[in-house]
Design a protein around this motif. Structure first.
Motif, PDB file in Angstrom:
ATOM      1  N   ALA A  47       0.841  -1.190   0.000  1.00  0.00           N
ATOM      2  CA  ALA A  47       0.000   0.000   0.000  1.00  0.00           C
ATOM      3  C   ALA A  47       0.875   1.239   0.000  1.00  0.00           C
ATOM      4  O   ALA A  47       1.768   1.375   0.852  1.00  0.00           O
ATOM      5  N   LEU A  48       0.655   2.118  -0.968  1.00  0.00           N
ATOM      6  CA  LEU A  48       1.250   3.443  -0.965  1.00  0.00           C
ATOM      7  C   LEU A  48       0.270   4.384  -0.279  1.00  0.00           C
ATOM      8  O   LEU A  48      -0.927   4.343  -0.563  1.00  0.00           O
ATOM      9  N   HIS A  49       0.766   5.231   0.614  1.00  0.00           N
ATOM     10  CA  HIS A  49      -0.185   6.039   1.379  1.00  0.00           C
ATOM     11  C   HIS A  49       0.391   7.416   1.686  1.00  0.00           C
ATOM     12  O   HIS A  49       1.606   7.641   1.651  1.00  0.00           O
ATOM     13  N   ALA A  50      -0.512   8.335   1.993  1.00  0.00           N
ATOM     14  CA  ALA A  50      -0.162   9.681   2.425  1.00  0.00           C
ATOM     15  C   ALA A  50      -1.083  10.065   3.568  1.00  0.00           C
ATOM     16  O   ALA A  50      -2.276   9.745   3.553  1.00  0.00           O
ATOM     17  N   ARG A  51      -0.525  10.752   4.561  1.00  0.00           N
ATOM     18  CA  ARG A  51      -1.294  11.174   5.730  1.00  0.00           C
ATOM     19  C   ARG A  51      -0.958  12.625   6.022  1.00  0.00           C
ATOM     20  O   ARG A  51       0.211  13.024   5.956  1.00  0.00           O
ATOM     21  N   VAL A  52      -1.960  13.440   6.335  1.00  0.00           N
ATOM     22  CA  VAL A  52      -1.738  14.855   6.593  1.00  0.00           C
ATOM     23  C   VAL A  52      -2.317  15.245   7.951  1.00  0.00           C
ATOM     24  O   VAL A  52      -3.342  14.699   8.390  1.00  0.00           O
ATOM     25  N   GLU A  53      -1.633  16.167   8.609  1.00  0.00           N
ATOM     26  CA  GLU A  53      -2.174  16.880   9.765  1.00  0.00           C
ATOM     27  C   GLU A  53      -2.687  18.209   9.250  1.00  0.00           C
ATOM     28  O   GLU A  53      -1.912  19.013   8.716  1.00  0.00           O
ATOM     29  N   VAL A  54      -3.977  18.450   9.371  1.00  0.00           N
ATOM     30  CA  VAL A  54      -4.596  19.641   8.795  1.00  0.00           C
ATOM     31  C   VAL A  54      -4.282  20.857   9.674  1.00  0.00           C
ATOM     32  O   VAL A  54      -4.552  20.835  10.880  1.00  0.00           O
ATOM     33  N   PRO A  55      -3.722  21.918   9.097  1.00  0.00           N
ATOM     34  CA  PRO A  55      -3.424  23.122   9.881  1.00  0.00           C
ATOM     35  C   PRO A  55      -4.683  23.774  10.451  1.00  0.00           C
ATOM     36  O   PRO A  55      -5.788  23.589   9.934  1.00  0.00           O
ATOM     37  N   PHE A  56      -4.500  24.529  11.512  1.00  0.00           N
ATOM     38  CA  PHE A  56      -5.569  25.308  12.157  1.00  0.00           C
ATOM     39  C   PHE A  56      -6.716  24.432  12.665  1.00  0.00           C
ATOM     40  O   PHE A  56      -7.871  24.850  12.670  1.00  0.00           O
ATOM     41  N   THR A  57      -6.404  23.209  13.091  1.00  0.00           N
ATOM     42  CA  THR A  57      -7.433  22.331  13.637  1.00  0.00           C
ATOM     43  C   THR A  57      -7.137  21.935  15.084  1.00  0.00           C
ATOM     44  O   THR A  57      -7.699  20.976  15.600  1.00  0.00           O
ATOM     45  N   ARG A  58      -6.256  22.679  15.746  1.00  0.00           N
ATOM     46  CA  ARG A  58      -5.993  22.468  17.170  1.00  0.00           C
ATOM     47  C   ARG A  58      -6.697  23.545  17.986  1.00  0.00           C
ATOM     48  O   ARG A  58      -7.078  24.596  17.466  1.00  0.00           O
ATOM     49  N   SER A  59      -6.816  23.280  19.281  1.00  0.00           N
ATOM     50  CA  SER A  59      -7.482  24.232  20.167  1.00  0.00           C
ATOM     51  C   SER A  59      -6.639  25.469  20.449  1.00  0.00           C
ATOM     52  O   SER A  59      -7.164  26.485  20.890  1.00  0.00           O
ATOM     53  N   ARG A  60      -5.339  25.398  20.172  1.00  0.00           N
ATOM     54  CA  ARG A  60      -4.477  26.563  20.391  1.00  0.00           C
ATOM     55  C   ARG A  60      -4.657  27.539  19.225  1.00  0.00           C
ATOM     56  O   ARG A  60      -4.116  27.344  18.135  1.00  0.00           O
ATOM     57  N   LEU A  61      -5.388  28.607  19.462  1.00  0.00           N
ATOM     58  CA  LEU A  61      -5.726  29.541  18.390  1.00  0.00           C
ATOM     59  C   LEU A  61      -4.604  30.523  18.093  1.00  0.00           C
ATOM     60  O   LEU A  61      -4.638  31.211  17.067  1.00  0.00           O
ATOM     61  N   ASP A  62      -3.589  30.604  18.956  1.00  0.00           N
ATOM     62  CA  ASP A  62      -2.493  31.541  18.732  1.00  0.00           C
ATOM     63  C   ASP A  62      -1.358  30.932  17.926  1.00  0.00           C
ATOM     64  O   ASP A  62      -0.317  31.561  17.734  1.00  0.00           O
ATOM     65  N   SER A  63      -1.540  29.716  17.422  1.00  0.00           N
ATOM     66  CA  SER A  63      -0.502  29.061  16.633  1.00  0.00           C
ATOM     67  C   SER A  63      -1.138  28.085  15.664  1.00  0.00           C
ATOM     68  O   SER A  63      -2.332  27.777  15.754  1.00  0.00           O
ATOM     69  N   SER A  64      -0.344  27.585  14.740  1.00  0.00           N
ATOM     70  CA  SER A  64      -0.820  26.575  13.794  1.00  0.00           C
ATOM     71  C   SER A  64       0.302  25.590  13.518  1.00  0.00           C
ATOM     72  O   SER A  64       1.486  25.904  13.665  1.00  0.00           O
ATOM     73  N   SER A  65      -0.081  24.398  13.107  1.00  0.00           N
ATOM     74  CA  SER A  65       0.899  23.378  12.751  1.00  0.00           C
ATOM     75  C   SER A  65       0.290  22.465  11.703  1.00  0.00           C
ATOM     76  O   SER A  65      -0.933  22.342  11.597  1.00  0.00           O
ATOM     77  N   GLY A  66       1.150  21.828  10.930  1.00  0.00           N
ATOM     78  CA  GLY A  66       0.699  20.906   9.905  1.00  0.00           C
ATOM     79  C   GLY A  66       1.788  19.907   9.589  1.00  0.00           C
ATOM     80  O   GLY A  66       2.966  20.148   9.892  1.00  0.00           O
TER      81      GLY A  66
END
Length: 279
Positions: free
Chosen positions: A142-161
């Motif tokens: 299986a070839l696969h890709a996984r993403v962490e979607v930005p701006f979906t954490r409870s910390r509104l003063d930062s973002s990550s992806g």
């Protein structure tokens, strides 16, 4: 009359048992509990590996992690609850989403003690599979890709992806024994008012699963990662656990692991999942 009803039932049972045995001997993905239990080390869980089997299921996954300075008992304790869903298309495509509904962290040092409760991130993945034969034994990939979607954490003063791109394989060694392998490349970023940072790593893992009884699979594995903390080895980690077919479509996963070499800051991690098959 009873004998007439019993005879067809015995014929059906006698035919189905060899059919199930034949399926286990030729299909690497015949039983879901033969899959390895992944154990991520990064905060978002994006780095968890996989085998080559494609499945459809829903799950609630409880994770725990600990970083402890043993002389003073300072460090970080974390726990989370994640809801996951995987769907499978007939033409060989798996896709799905995950949401960390609860993320709890407790930090203790010489100056203060802080606890934080939040949620996120939202994750998404896609995988495409195929099959083949190696040394006369079937395997799936299986070839696969996984993403962490930005701006979906409870910390509104930062973002990550983040993004993980990789490949997994499951090789049928015997009717109840399978070898799983995974390799991937991982990228991650975070930004806030104080600046931006990014990390990248390469990873690989191997797992062996065996079923001593039809409803329980035991596994042992190791994973290696490099690049997250610099140019050296992040960790060589060992893990083990079990995968239990509880009843019907329901199953339970349990795994724990610890790094034995490298610069990894986490001391131990564990996961407990309850899954219901959809395929």
């Amino acid at each position: 009359m009873r004998a007439r009803r019993l005879l067809p039932a015995l014929v059906v049972l006698g035919a189905s048992a060899p059919a199930a045995a034949d399926l286990e001997a030729t299909a690497p993905c015949a039983e879901h509990i033969d899959d390895p239990v992944t154990l991520p080390w990064r905060d978002s869980g994006i780095d968890g590996g996989r085998g080559g089997c494609l499945h459809a299921d829903v799950a609630v996954r409880l994770g725990a992690r600990a970083l402890v300075d043993t002389p003073d008992f300072y460090g970080t304790l974390g726990g989370d609850a994640t809801v996951q869903i995987r769907l499978l298309e007939e033409w060989g495509l798996e896709w799905g989403f995950s949401l960390r509904a609860v993320d709890a962290v407790f930090v203790q040092n010489a100056v203060l003690a802080v606890d934080e409760l939040g949620y996120g991130p939202l994750g998404a993945h896609v995988a495409w599979g195929g099959d083949g034969v190696l040394a006369g034994r079937p395997f799936v990939r299986a070839l696969h890709a996984r993403v962490e979607v930005p701006f979906t954490r409870s910390r509104l003063d930062s973002s990550s992806g983040g993004l993980l791109v990789g490949a997994g394989v499951t090789w049928l060694l015997a009717p109840r024994v399978r070898l799983h392998g995974h390799a991937g490349a991982l990228g991650w970023y975070a930004s806030s008012t104080s600046g931006r940072t990014g990390r990248a790593a390469a990873q690989a893992s191997v797992d062996l699963t065996a079923r001593p009884v039809r409803w329980l699979a035991l596994f042992a594995g190791a994973d290696v990662q490099a690049g997250w903390y610099g140019w050296g080895l992040d960790h060589l980690a060992l893990r083990g656990g079990g995968h239990w077919r509880v009843k019907g479509l329901w199953r339970v996963e349990l795994a724990a692991g610890l790094p034995v070499a490298g610069a990894e800051r986490m001391d131990v991690a564990g996961v407990l999942s309850v899954r219901r098959d959809l395929d």
